[in-house]
Design a protein around this motif. Structure first.
Motif, short mmCIF file in Angstrom:
data_model
loop_
_atom_site.label_atom_id
_atom_site.label_comp_id
_atom_site.label_asym_id
_atom_site.label_seq_id
_atom_site.Cartn_x
_atom_site.Cartn_y
_atom_site.Cartn_z
N GLN A 91 0.82 -1.23 0.00
CA GLN A 91 0.00 0.00 0.00
C GLN A 91 0.84 1.27 0.00
O GLN A 91 0.48 2.28 0.59
N VAL A 92 1.99 1.21 -0.67
CA VAL A 92 2.84 2.39 -0.83
C VAL A 92 2.75 2.85 -2.28
O VAL A 92 2.93 2.05 -3.20
N GLU A 93 2.42 4.12 -2.50
CA GLU A 93 2.36 4.66 -3.85
C GLU A 93 3.78 4.83 -4.39
O GLU A 93 4.61 5.49 -3.76
N VAL A 94 4.04 4.23 -5.53
CA VAL A 94 5.37 4.26 -6.12
C VAL A 94 5.36 5.17 -7.34
O VAL A 94 4.49 5.05 -8.21
N TYR A 95 6.35 6.06 -7.41
CA TYR A 95 6.47 7.00 -8.52
C TYR A 95 7.78 6.74 -9.27
O TYR A 95 8.82 6.51 -8.65
N GLU A 96 7.69 6.75 -10.59
CA GLU A 96 8.87 6.59 -11.42
C GLU A 96 9.70 7.87 -11.37
O GLU A 96 9.18 8.98 -11.60
N VAL A 97 10.98 7.72 -11.09
CA VAL A 97 11.89 8.86 -10.96
C VAL A 97 12.97 8.74 -12.03
O VAL A 97 13.61 7.69 -12.15
N ASN A 98 13.15 9.80 -12.79
CA ASN A 98 14.22 9.83 -13.78
C ASN A 98 15.56 10.13 -13.12
O ASN A 98 15.61 10.66 -12.00
N ALA A 120 13.83 10.96 -3.54
CA ALA A 120 12.87 11.37 -2.52
C ALA A 120 12.45 12.82 -2.71
O ALA A 120 11.26 13.16 -2.57
N ARG A 121 13.40 13.69 -3.06
CA ARG A 121 13.05 15.10 -3.28
C ARG A 121 12.14 15.27 -4.49
O ARG A 121 11.28 16.16 -4.51
N ALA A 122 12.32 14.45 -5.52
CA ALA A 122 11.47 14.55 -6.69
C ALA A 122 10.02 14.25 -6.35
O ALA A 122 9.09 14.89 -6.86
N VAL A 123 9.79 13.27 -5.46
CA VAL A 123 8.43 12.95 -5.03
C VAL A 123 7.90 14.06 -4.13
O VAL A 123 6.75 14.50 -4.26
N LEU A 124 8.72 14.53 -3.23
CA LEU A 124 8.30 15.55 -2.27
C LEU A 124 7.94 16.86 -2.98
O LEU A 124 6.96 17.52 -2.61
N SER A 125 8.69 17.23 -4.01
CA SER A 125 8.44 18.49 -4.72
C SER A 125 7.32 18.38 -5.74
O SER A 125 6.83 19.40 -6.24
N GLY A 126 6.92 17.16 -6.09
CA GLY A 126 5.89 16.98 -7.10
C GLY A 126 6.42 16.83 -8.51
O GLY A 126 5.63 16.68 -9.45
N ARG A 127 7.75 16.86 -8.69
CA ARG A 127 8.30 16.68 -10.04
C ARG A 127 8.07 15.27 -10.54
O ARG A 127 7.85 15.05 -11.73
N ALA A 128 8.12 14.29 -9.66
CA ALA A 128 7.85 12.90 -10.04
C ALA A 128 6.35 12.64 -9.87
O ALA A 128 5.86 12.47 -8.74
N ALA A 130 4.61 10.54 -12.33
CA ALA A 130 4.22 9.31 -13.04
C ALA A 130 4.24 8.13 -12.09
O ALA A 130 5.30 7.74 -11.58
N ARG A 131 3.08 7.57 -11.84
CA ARG A 131 3.00 6.42 -10.96
C ARG A 131 3.48 5.17 -11.68
O ARG A 131 3.27 4.99 -12.88
N ALA A 132 4.13 4.31 -10.95
CA ALA A 132 4.75 3.11 -11.53
C ALA A 132 3.69 2.09 -11.90
O ALA A 132 2.61 2.03 -11.30
N ARG A 269 -3.62 4.60 -12.86
CA ARG A 269 -2.49 5.49 -12.54
C ARG A 269 -2.45 6.69 -13.47
O ARG A 269 -1.83 7.71 -13.15
N LEU A 270 -3.10 6.57 -14.64
CA LEU A 270 -3.18 7.69 -15.58
C LEU A 270 -4.43 8.51 -15.26
O LEU A 270 -5.54 8.00 -15.28
N ASN A 271 -4.24 9.78 -14.98
CA ASN A 271 -5.34 10.61 -14.50
C ASN A 271 -6.34 10.96 -15.59
O ASN A 271 -7.52 11.15 -15.32
N SER A 272 -5.90 11.04 -16.83
CA SER A 272 -6.79 11.47 -17.91
C SER A 272 -6.27 10.94 -19.23
O SER A 272 -5.15 10.43 -19.32
N GLU A 273 -7.12 11.09 -20.26
CA GLU A 273 -6.69 10.67 -21.59
C GLU A 273 -5.56 11.55 -22.11
O GLU A 273 -4.76 11.12 -22.93
N ALA A 274 -5.48 12.78 -21.61
CA ALA A 274 -4.38 13.66 -22.02
C ALA A 274 -3.04 13.13 -21.50
O ALA A 274 -2.02 13.22 -22.20
N SER A 275 -3.04 12.57 -20.29
CA SER A 275 -1.80 12.00 -19.77
C SER A 275 -1.38 10.77 -20.56
O SER A 275 -0.19 10.54 -20.78
#
Length: 365
Positions: A91-98, A120-128, A130-132, A269-275
């Protein structure tokens, strides 16, 4: 006048744990984890083996420092795939980080703990954002099968090119006899070639030529059988889990599998068709300067999904009356062929997204 009394927490109440963010730099043998507070304070870094026991130890270590609800992981499709699946199951949300950009590495240096902290900073700042992918369902199975198929197709193409290259330098009589045949008959004939038992130099060359042609033809036949079997399995997978994708004109099993792999087993994990359009590289990008306001082609995204949408559009241009009418109307409006195709690819991405996400009665992937 009554005074409002403040509620005093009881000494028996469990302490309120603050949320922390986990960042992981993944490698083949070890993973380096970093935990960061919501205010950006680094709480610790640690190295763990890339094993099932190591994943459990990593999460236990992170939860000692706070509640872990979000994690940024590098390489969720490669070295971090198994860790991502484990975290999602917990139950941990995972985000793909470049990977950090080169300018940041030049300024701050490069090390595994720094990369984990940057995740960790990429998730905290909102730059990451894209959910895995979950990677635990039929779409992941399709991805593995498609890897085998793509490898077999590449190897078969190489074997065909090698066989024809051998024919170019073969004995003229043999070359003239085989050059008139189509591919299927050519491979069948080469499989029946026998060795030349002569002992002089010319017969030794002929023997080597016959053996090479026969082995290459047998390899082509074997790879063709593997490709046919994999195509059958992929088609059955789409027909069972996403049959609605095969209804519209132009979407075949191969294109459907490619687009499903891009969406993953958890399309929510995709919020909309635009994503999803951006993920496929078919969303226009603003490209303006001064009074010039325009858009340019998106060169990012999943290029295999982009190619699948391209095939869908060109199939519809040949066989679908609605697409042909749309093409004619936009041409009369002054749009170029390239611009119209970009619009059609965008519409196709929207159609695929809505079919997978919003069709009633279809079980989620």
């Amino acid at each position: 006048m009554t005074t409002r009394q403040r509620s005093i927490p009881s000494s028996t109440d469990p302490p309120v744990r603050s949320e922390v963010v986990l960042g992981v730099d993944t490698h083949g043998e070890v993973h380096i984890a970093a935990v960061m507070s919501p205010l950006g304070k680094m709480l610790g870094t640690e190295t763990f083996p890339a094993t099932a026991a190591g994943y459990r130890r990593l999460l236990v270590w992170a939860r000692r420092r706070g509640t872990v609800r979000r994690a940024g992981v590098e390489g969720t499709g490669t070295f971090g795939a198994a860790l991502s699946r484990y975290l999602l199951a917990q139950q941990v949300e995972v985000y793909e980080v470049n990977r950090p950009d080169r300018s940041a590495r030049r300024l701050l240096g490069k090390s595994d703990p720094l990369d984990a902290q940057a995740a960790a900073r990429a998730v905290l700042s909102g730059r990451a954002r894209a959910r895995a992918k979950s990677g635990d369902g039929p779409v992941h199975s399709a991805r593995i099968l498609k890897l085998a198929k793509d490898s077999a197709v590449k190897a078969r193409t190489q074997a065909i090119n090698q066989l024809k290259a051998v024919l170019v330098i073969a004995d003229p009589a043999l070359r003239e006899r085989l050059s008139r045949l189509g591919n299927r008959e050519l491979f069948r004939t080469c499989r029946r070639l026998g060795p030349d038992d002569g002992e002089d130099g010319e017969s030794a060359v002929a023997q080597a030529t016959h053996m090479t042609l026969r082995m290459l033809a047998e390899r082509i036949e074997q790879l063709t059988g593997q490709i046919d079997e994999l195509n059958q399995r992929l088609t059955q997978l789409v027909e069972h889990h996403a049959p609605q994708l095969l209804v519209p004109v132009g979407i075949g099993p191969d294109s459907a599998v490619t687009l499903l792999i891009t969406m993953g087993d958890n399309p929510e994990r995709l919020n909309s068709e635009a994503s999803f359009a951006a993920l496929c590289g078919v969303s226009p990008i603003e490209y303006s300067s001064g009074r010039r306001i325009t858009r340019r082609l998106n060169h990012g995204g999943d290029r295999q999904a982009n190619a699948a949408l391209h095939r869908i559009v060109f199939t519809r241009l040949r066989h679908d009356p609605r697409t042909q009418a749309y093409f004619e109307r936009r041409t009369q409006e002054g749009k170029t062929r390239r611009e119209i195709i970009r619009c059609l690819k965008r519409y196709a991405a929207r159609e695929v997204f809505n079919l997978v996400r919003t069709v009633p009665g279809v079980p989620p992937l």
